[in-house]
Design an enzyme around this catalytic site. Structure first.
Site, PDB file in Angstrom:
ATOM      1  N   LYS A   1      57.615  43.671  53.112  1.00 30.81           N
ATOM      2  CA  LYS A   1      58.038  43.532  51.716  1.00 30.81           C
ATOM      3  C   LYS A   1      59.004  42.361  51.538  1.00 30.81           C
ATOM      4  O   LYS A   1      59.090  41.773  50.470  1.00 30.81           O
ATOM      5  CB  LYS A   1      58.689  44.836  51.230  1.00 30.81           C
ATOM      6  CG  LYS A   1      58.942  44.876  49.747  1.00 30.81           C
ATOM      7  CD  LYS A   1      57.652  44.737  48.974  1.00 30.81           C
ATOM      8  CE  LYS A   1      57.904  44.792  47.463  1.00 30.81           C
ATOM      9  NZ  LYS A   1      56.660  44.605  46.711  1.00 30.81           N
TER      10      LYS A   1
ATOM     11  N   SER B   1      44.916  17.979  41.358  1.00 28.50           N
ATOM     12  CA  SER B   1      44.954  19.393  41.735  1.00 28.50           C
ATOM     13  C   SER B   1      44.191  20.253  40.714  1.00 28.50           C
ATOM     14  O   SER B   1      42.990  20.061  40.527  1.00 28.50           O
ATOM     15  CB  SER B   1      46.414  19.843  41.876  1.00 28.50           C
ATOM     16  OG  SER B   1      46.500  21.091  42.522  1.00 28.50           O
TER      17      SER B   1
END
Length: 326
Positions: free
Chosen positions: A207, A155
Site C-alpha cells: 500500500k 505523446s
C-alpha cells in the site's frame, strides 16, 4: 478700528477652544456620509448589471443551444485540440468527442480536420479520442478525416493523431515522444539530514508503493516498469495500426520517446504532408470555408475566467452586503 476687529477675529479660536474639534468631527462625519453614498451608488450599479445579465440570460442560453453550424452550406469542419489532455483539465476526451461527433454528423461538412497543439497528457483520455475517431470513420466512411499538427503533437497528442487518414504538420512542428513516463521525488536523504523519522502504517504490504518519504524498493521499480511497458505497448500498437507501412526507420528509435521536427517526422513516416488547416480546407477538401465545431464553454465559465474567482467574490459581496463606511 479696523485693526481692532482683525485682532478680535484672529483670536476667535482662543475664545472658543472646542471649535476645531467640532470642525474635525463634522469633516469626518461628512466624509463617512460621502463614502456611504459612493458605496450605495456602486451597489446600485452592480445590481443593475446583475439583473441586466439575468434578463438576457434566457436568450443567451437559447442561442447557445442552437446549432449555428446547421445553417452553413458546404464547409470544412474543424475541431481544436489545444493543450494538455486530462480528465477535468483544459482538454478532455468528452469535449473533443462531442465536437467530432457533430462535425461528422453534418452532411454539409466536406471533411473533418482535427487541429492538434498538445504536449500530451493522459494515455486513457488520448485513447478514448483515438477509439472514437476510428468508430466515427467507420460510421461515416465517405467523410474524409485529417489531422493538422501546429506547434506540437507529442505523446498523447500524437496518440490521437495516428487515427487520421492523413497527418499534416509544419516543417518546424514537434512530433513524436512515443513513450510513457512516471516521475516523482524522493526525500529520504533530506529527512535524514533534518532528523525526521518517517512513520508509515499500511494494511497490505504494497500500500505504501512508491512512497516518496521511504527508500525506493527493487520490487517497486520492477512493478512500475511492467506497468509502463504495458501502456507503452498499447501506444506502439495504435501507432502501427494507424501508420502501417508508412513507418520507416528502426523501431527502437521510433518508439524510444524521442521527438522530431516536422521535416524529420515526414522522413520517418510519422506524418504525411506539410500544410495548415487552411491549406487542407482549400487545396485538399476544396471547401475553403472553415466552421469551428470545438465545444465552447458555457457563459458562466467564460465570465468566471475573464474576471477571475476574486472578481466573482467581490461582485457577490457588493451585491449581498450593505455599504459600510471604511
Amino acid at each position: 478700528m479696523t485693526d481692532q476687529k482683525t485682532e478680535i477675529s484672529s483670536d476667535t479660536s482662543q475664545e472658543h477652544p472646542g471649535a476645531w474639534e467640532r470642525k474635525t468631527i463634522e469633516r469626518l462625519a461628512f466624509a463617512a456620509i460621502d463614502e456611504q453614498r459612493r458605496a450605495r451608488r456602486w451597489r446600485i450599479f452592480f445590481y443593475f448589471l446583475f439583473f441586466a445579465y439575468l434578463s438576457i440570460l434566457p436568450i443567451m442560453l437559447i442561442l447557445d443551444g442552437f446549432d449555428v453550424t446547421s445553417l452553413e452550406k458546404e464547409h470544412t469542419a474543424l475541431v481544436d485540440l489545444d493543450g494538455v489532455i486530462a480528465a477535468g483539465g483544459e482538454v478532455t476526451a468528452d469535449d473533443i468527442i462531442e465536437g467530432l461527433r457533430k462535425a461528422f454528423k453534418n452532411k454539409d461538412a466536406a471533411g473533418v480536420i482535427l487541429r492538434i497543439n498538445s504536449p500530451g497528457g493522459s494515455p486513457v483520455q488520448s485513447r478514448y479520442i483515438n477509439d472514437e475517431i476510428k468508430r466515427l470513420k467507420k460510421k461515416h466512411p465517405n467523410k474524409p478525416f485529417y489531422v493538422v499538427i501546429t506547434d506540437m503533437a507529442a505523446s498523447g497528442g500524437y496518440y490521437v493523431a495516428v487515427a487520421a487518414d492523413t497527418i499534416y504538420a509544419d516543417r518546424a512542428s514537434i512530433v513524436g515522444s512515443i513513450g510513457v513516463l512516471m516521475n516523482g521525488f524522493g526525500f529520504t536523504g533530506s529527512m535524514e539530514k533534518l532528523g525526521v523519522e518517517r512513520r508509515l502504517l499500511t494494511a497490505g504490504k504494497n500500500k505504501g508503493f512508491l512512497d516518496p518519504f521511504s527508500p525506493l524498493q527493487k520490487e517497486d521499480i520492477e512493478h512500475t516498469t511492467t506497468l509502463l511497458n504495458s501502456i507503452h505497448r498499447q501506444f506502439i500498437d495504435s501507432v502501427k495500426e494507424g501508420r502501417g507501412d508508412r513507418l520507416k526507420g528502426n523501431e527502437d528509435t521510433l518508439f524510444s520517446g524521442l521527438i522530431w521536427t516536422g521535416e524529420q517526422a515526414k522522413d520517418l513516416g510519422l506524418i504525411d504532408e506539410f500544410g495548415s488547416a487552411g491549406y487542407v480546407a482549400r487545396e485538399v477538401l476544396k471547401a475553403e470555408k472553415i466552421v469551428d465545431y470545438t465545444p465552447a464553454k458555457d457563459y458562466f465559465e467564460r465570465l468566471a475566467e475573464r474576471i477571475g474567482a476574486s472578481g466573482v467574490r467581490t461582485l457577490l459581496n457588493i451585491i449581498s452586503q450593505s455599504p459600510q463606511a471604511q
